[in-house]
Design a protein around this motif. Structure first.
Motif, PDB file in Angstrom:
ATOM      1  N   ALA A 325       0.833  -1.202   0.000  1.00 21.16           N
ATOM      2  CA  ALA A 325       0.000   0.000   0.000  1.00 21.16           C
ATOM      3  C   ALA A 325       0.869   1.253   0.000  1.00 21.16           C
ATOM      4  O   ALA A 325       0.583   2.226  -0.707  1.00 21.16           O
ATOM      5  N   GLY A 326       1.947   1.236   0.793  1.00 23.69           N
ATOM      6  CA  GLY A 326       2.853   2.370   0.818  1.00 23.69           C
ATOM      7  C   GLY A 326       3.549   2.581  -0.516  1.00 23.69           C
ATOM      8  O   GLY A 326       3.709   3.723  -0.976  1.00 23.69           O
ATOM      9  N   THR A 327       3.935   1.487  -1.164  1.00 23.02           N
ATOM     10  CA  THR A 327       4.551   1.576  -2.485  1.00 23.02           C
ATOM     11  C   THR A 327       3.581   2.175  -3.496  1.00 23.02           C
ATOM     12  O   THR A 327       3.949   3.019  -4.322  1.00 23.02           O
ATOM     13  N   GLY A 328       2.316   1.739  -3.422  1.00 16.16           N
ATOM     14  CA  GLY A 328       1.286   2.300  -4.305  1.00 16.16           C
ATOM     15  C   GLY A 328       1.016   3.763  -4.014  1.00 16.16           C
ATOM     16  O   GLY A 328       0.769   4.558  -4.932  1.00 16.16           O
ATOM     17  N   ARG A 329       1.064   4.124  -2.730  1.00 18.47           N
ATOM     18  CA  ARG A 329       0.863   5.534  -2.358  1.00 18.47           C
ATOM     19  C   ARG A 329       1.979   6.404  -2.935  1.00 18.47           C
ATOM     20  O   ARG A 329       1.746   7.516  -3.410  1.00 18.47           O
ATOM     21  N   LEU A 330       3.201   5.899  -2.910  1.00 16.84           N
ATOM     22  CA  LEU A 330       4.309   6.626  -3.518  1.00 16.84           C
ATOM     23  C   LEU A 330       4.095   6.772  -5.022  1.00 16.84           C
ATOM     24  O   LEU A 330       4.336   7.845  -5.586  1.00 16.84           O
ATOM     25  N   ALA A 331       3.646   5.697  -5.662  1.00  8.70           N
ATOM     26  CA  ALA A 331       3.415   5.752  -7.112  1.00  8.70           C
ATOM     27  C   ALA A 331       2.360   6.785  -7.460  1.00  8.70           C
ATOM     28  O   ALA A 331       2.476   7.498  -8.465  1.00  8.70           O
ATOM     29  N   LYS A 332       1.332   6.881  -6.621  1.00  6.94           N
ATOM     30  CA  LYS A 332       0.280   7.874  -6.860  1.00  6.94           C
ATOM     31  C   LYS A 332       0.841   9.284  -6.769  1.00  6.94           C
ATOM     32  O   LYS A 332       0.352  10.210  -7.418  1.00  6.94           O
ATOM     33  N   ALA A 333       1.877   9.449  -5.946  1.00 11.73           N
ATOM     34  CA  ALA A 333       2.531  10.754  -5.799  1.00 11.73           C
ATOM     35  C   ALA A 333       3.654  10.930  -6.819  1.00 11.73           C
ATOM     36  O   ALA A 333       4.490  11.824  -6.674  1.00 11.73           O
ATOM     37  N   ASN A 334       3.689  10.061  -7.845  1.00 14.96           N
ATOM     38  CA  ASN A 334       4.711  10.122  -8.906  1.00 14.96           C
ATOM     39  C   ASN A 334       6.115   9.862  -8.376  1.00 14.96           C
ATOM     40  O   ASN A 334       7.100  10.437  -8.849  1.00 14.96           O
ATOM     41  N   ILE A 335       6.203   8.971  -7.368  1.00 12.93           N
ATOM     42  CA  ILE A 335       7.493   8.563  -6.817  1.00 12.93           C
ATOM     43  C   ILE A 335       7.589   7.050  -6.975  1.00 12.93           C
ATOM     44  O   ILE A 335       6.795   6.316  -6.381  1.00 12.93           O
ATOM     45  N   LEU A 336       8.528   6.588  -7.778  1.00 11.44           N
ATOM     46  CA  LEU A 336       8.683   5.160  -8.017  1.00 11.44           C
ATOM     47  C   LEU A 336       9.931   4.653  -7.309  1.00 11.44           C
ATOM     48  O   LEU A 336      10.966   5.323  -7.287  1.00 11.44           O
ATOM     49  N   ILE A 337       9.826   3.462  -6.714  1.00 11.99           N
ATOM     50  CA  ILE A 337      10.965   2.860  -6.028  1.00 11.99           C
ATOM     51  C   ILE A 337      11.269   1.515  -6.660  1.00 11.99           C
ATOM     52  O   ILE A 337      10.395   0.869  -7.237  1.00 11.99           O
ATOM     53  N   LYS A 338      12.537   1.096  -6.555  1.00 11.70           N
ATOM     54  CA  LYS A 338      12.952  -0.153  -7.183  1.00 11.70           C
ATOM     55  C   LYS A 338      12.677  -1.368  -6.326  1.00 11.70           C
ATOM     56  O   LYS A 338      12.595  -2.483  -6.831  1.00 11.70           O
ATOM     57  N   ALA A 339      12.578  -1.196  -5.004  1.00 15.19           N
ATOM     58  CA  ALA A 339      12.342  -2.325  -4.102  1.00 15.19           C
ATOM     59  C   ALA A 339      11.724  -1.802  -2.816  1.00 15.19           C
ATOM     60  O   ALA A 339      11.889  -0.633  -2.450  1.00 15.19           O
ATOM     61  N   GLN A 340      10.984  -2.677  -2.130  1.00 19.61           N
ATOM     62  CA  GLN A 340      10.343  -2.261  -0.889  1.00 19.61           C
ATOM     63  C   GLN A 340      11.360  -1.994   0.217  1.00 19.61           C
ATOM     64  O   GLN A 340      11.059  -1.285   1.180  1.00 19.61           O
ATOM     65  N   ASP A 341      12.562  -2.543   0.094  1.00 19.19           N
ATOM     66  CA  ASP A 341      13.619  -2.194   1.043  1.00 19.19           C
ATOM     67  C   ASP A 341      13.905  -0.701   1.011  1.00 19.19           C
ATOM     68  O   ASP A 341      14.270  -0.098   2.022  1.00 19.19           O
TER      69      ASP A 341
END
Length: 735
Positions: A325-341
């Motif tokens: 959910a946190g990863t998706g929340r970042l994506a919604k804010a136009n912030i992409l991460i390579k791994a959940q770490d």
């Protein structure tokens, strides 16, 4: 209703368990085969429950083995023993309830994972799937390179066919539709109105309006012209456009975004692995409470009463759901991460390094003033000067050209000499279909453009000769036109040009600030003004730095290769006190490495040592983060614990050296990313601790026979639902 059907397809055990309650309620002890003497003689309804229990146990064991093979801890043992014990003590309603718990738990997990990853799924669904490759002879690279008029003629045919209502497809020879993966380099594609651009390419048609919201969140459509770089994932506007593929589908912009999304979805954060590890002692504690209750009471029923309340779901489901959910929340804010770490580390950042140019400041120097010369005509306005300079500089590749061009474009708008259709977000409905010039607009007439690299650019605008560049160049001094025959002469010419620039500064009453630079403009051979530019901070840079301070991150450092005077001006404007100036790329790397070493030299708590032993990494060591543009800062982005690349979507977003990519080029996303990461971890811990605490309290009560076995089974389901729903709140925007 459709969602319920889809959920039942994903978890077929759930509807079967729900239907099984009917024979259990109506014919639990009906035995058409007659009564069989003995203690174990279930009826039809009870046998159905036993069959479901057996199936669930086998399926759970299979999942446990698969989890262990993948390196995860399989802790479904509690559910397996609970199911077996309820059947052995002939508590069939409790056995049915535990089976329902397992099936509904899978359904809740499936729903929660789908809901938590909804923002990531939206990105995936936006991926281009097909492309229209033009099949007309002489268009694609393997048939030669037609001239510009050839491309226009092909586009005109296609647009006329579409305007006439003709169905344009492979059947009439205009183009063939192929999977996007089959597009070759150099292929000429058409993109119909409203379609997604399939691959990165160069615009061949006159102009196009593109919606880039899928790439960088930009809400206003962007108008681009022939020769512009067009990104895959952008959405075409109202006119058919033609592009030449410059990247394969796998290498295009949107596919790079997809790789980041896929990587984040498949990874597991260190804190989630810790939750897996904690499930093992929880299982041991559950068996101890159940065993002691059985021994103290003398009845195996008490053992089953305790175990039906033992739920590791807050650990097994709530923890990963929170992080997805946190990863998706970042994506919604136009912030992409390579791994959940990375999400885990974001919440523990202690020291942030910022590159200056393009990160804390805008990407190109901006015009901050026009200072007219004494020889300038009195009736010549600053906007007219900017217009003429901007038009000429739009043909230059000099580092200052973009800033002057932008200022010139703004001046054109103020002077009402910019076509409405060329303004961002503006479309003239009378000309939108063919992109013709707006009638009645006095657009500047440009010609005879000549650029002298490193000196300036000249041309005619509305019949007047315009020269923009260094002082010696615009004033026609001999040193500007001198030809260098060797390196020594070139060096001498450059020194003379620099001295001329310094002398020119004395002609104006005000001196340039240390961080300012000037270019000069002459009209018909007469010096009329100097245009002052500077590297200005982003509008929200100071506010973003202040928010990081408010979050307790006080170690903020600016790294730059600029001189001290100009570096300190920007640092003071944005609110950073630690400034490292005059740095080469290797100096920036050394600065970040040194900060990491000094932070790691601090005290090492015993809990941190335990986590390091368990996970192979420290969970409490200081974390350094470097924020840059992802191109020139690649070495220092790689050496920091977290590298953050800021991009506006016009360059490759998925920098190999960055773990975080900010897609909308907004520095405010830096504190936002940290805030989302911290909130995600906080919610995860709340969900886990709440669920485990309620489960342990329930087990203790059941051990004292305060909770019947059937009630306990349903109570356990309620605990799971509370934990998982709480974990889902990580996807909501409450920053």
């Amino acid at each position: 209703m459709r969602k319920i059907i889809d959920l039942c397809r994903q978890v077929p055990l759930l509807p079967i368990v729900l239907v099984a309650v009917i024979p259990l309620a109506l014919i639990p002890t009906w035995r058409p085969w007659g009564h069989i003497p003995g203690a174990f003689d279930p009826g039809v309804g009870e046998w159905i429950v036993i069959a479901l229990v057996a199936w669930t146990i086998v399926d759970s064991i299979r999942e446990m083995v698969a989890s262990i093979k993948e390196g995860h801890v399989g802790v479904d043992l509690l559910a397996v023993v609970a199911l077996a014990s309820t059947v052995l003590v002939q508590q069939y309603w409790a056995a049915w309830a535990v089976t329902l718990m397992v099936a509904s738990g899978d359904a809740i997990e499936s729903y929660a994972q789908s809901k938590a990853s909804s923002n990531l799924t939206a990105l995936i669904k936006g991926a281009p799937q097909q492309a229209h490759v033009i099949t007309l002879p002489g268009v694609n690279g393997d048939h030669g390179q037609p001239d510009e008029d050839g491309f226009r003629e092909v586009q005109q045919q296609i647009e006329e066919a579409a305007a006439g209502g003709e169905h344009i497809d492979a059947g009439n020879g205009h183009f063939v539709t192929v999977p996007v993966a089959d597009v070759k380099l150099g292929s000429v594609l058409i993109v119909l109105p409203g379609e997604i651009v399939p691959v990165d390419g160069t615009l061949l048609s006159g102009s196009a309006t593109l919606d880039l919201s899928n790439i960088n969140g930009e809400p206003v459509p962007r108008t681009v012209f022939s020769g512009a770089h067009v990104l895959s994932g952008s959405i075409n506007g109202s006119t058919t456009m033609m592009i030449r593929a410059t990247s394969l589908a796998a290498d295009s912009q949107y596919q790079q975004i997809m790789k980041l999304v896929s990587s984040a979805q498949q990874s597991r954060a260190a804190v989630v692995r810790t939750a897996d590890m904690l499930a093992v002692p929880f299982t041991v504690i559950s068996f101890l409470i159940a065993g002691i209750a059985w021994a103290a009471s003398g009845t195996p029923l008490r053992f089953a009463q305790v175990l039906v309340l033992a739920t590791p779901c807050p650990l097994l489901i709530a923890a990963p759901v929170a992080y997805v959910a946190g990863t998706g929340r970042l994506a919604k804010a136009n912030i992409l991460i390579k791994a959940q770490d990375v999400l885990e580390n974001l919440g523990r950042v202690t020291h942030i390094f910022f590159d200056k140019t393009g990160t804390l400041t805008v990407k190109q120097p901006r015009v901050v003033g026009v200072q007219k010369a004494k020889s300038a005509p009195a009736n010549l306005s600053e906007d007219e000067i900017l217009l003429m300079a901007g038009v000429v500089e739009s043909y230059s590749v000099h580092v200052l050209a973009k800033g002057i061009t932008e200022a010139g474009r703004e001046a054109m708008v103020r002077l009402h000499r910019m076509p409405q259709s060329a303004q961002p977000g503006r479309r003239n409905p009378q000309t939108a279909g063919r992109q013709l010039p707006d009638p009645g607009v006095d657009y500047p007439v440009v010609g005879n453009i000549v650029e002298d690299a490193g000196k300036g650019v000249s041309g005619t605008v509305d019949g007047r000769r315009i020269t923009v560049g260094r002082y010696a160049y615009v004033t026609g001094q001999a040193i500007a036109s001198a030809t260098a025959h060797n390196a020594k002469e070139a060096e001498a010419n450059e020194k003379a040009m620099a001295q001329a620039d310094r002398d020119a500064a004395k002609l104006w009453p005000t001196q340039l600030a240390p961080d300012e630079m000037a270019t000069y403009i002459a009209i018909d051979g007469t010096l009329v003004a100097r245009i002052v530019l500077r590297d200005i901070p982003r509008a929200n840079a100071r506010k973003s730095i202040s928010r990081l301070h408010d979050m307790g991150i006080d170690d903020l450092t600016m790294l730059t290769g600029d001189k001290q005077a100009s570096a300190m001006i920007v640092a003071n404007e944005v609110g950073i006190t630690d400034v490292r100036y005059g740095l080469l790329p290797e100096d920036k790397v050394s600065a970040v490495e040194q900060a990491s070493r000094e932070a790691a030299a601090g005290p090492d708590p015993w809990w941190d040592r335990v986590m390091t032993k368990l996970l192979g990494e420290s969970m409490h060591r200081p974390v350094t983060m470097m924020v840059g543009d992802g191109v020139n800062d690649a070495p220092v982005l790689a050496v920091a614990d977290i590298g953050v690349a800021m991009t506006d979507g016009t360059s490759t977003a998925a920098s190999e050296s960055a773990q975080v990519v900010i897609m909308d080029d907004d520095i405010a996303c830096v504190p936002k990313a940290v805030a989302i990461a911290r909130r995600t971890k906080r919610i995860m811990l709340q969900a886990v601790v709440t669920g485990l605490t309620l489960a342990i309290i329930g087990m203790v009560c059941a051990a004292f026979n305060l909770i019947p076995v059937v009630v306990g089974a349903f109570l356990q389901e309620a605990i799971d639902v509370v934990s998982i729903l709480w974990a889902l709140t990580a996807m909501f925007d409450r920053d």
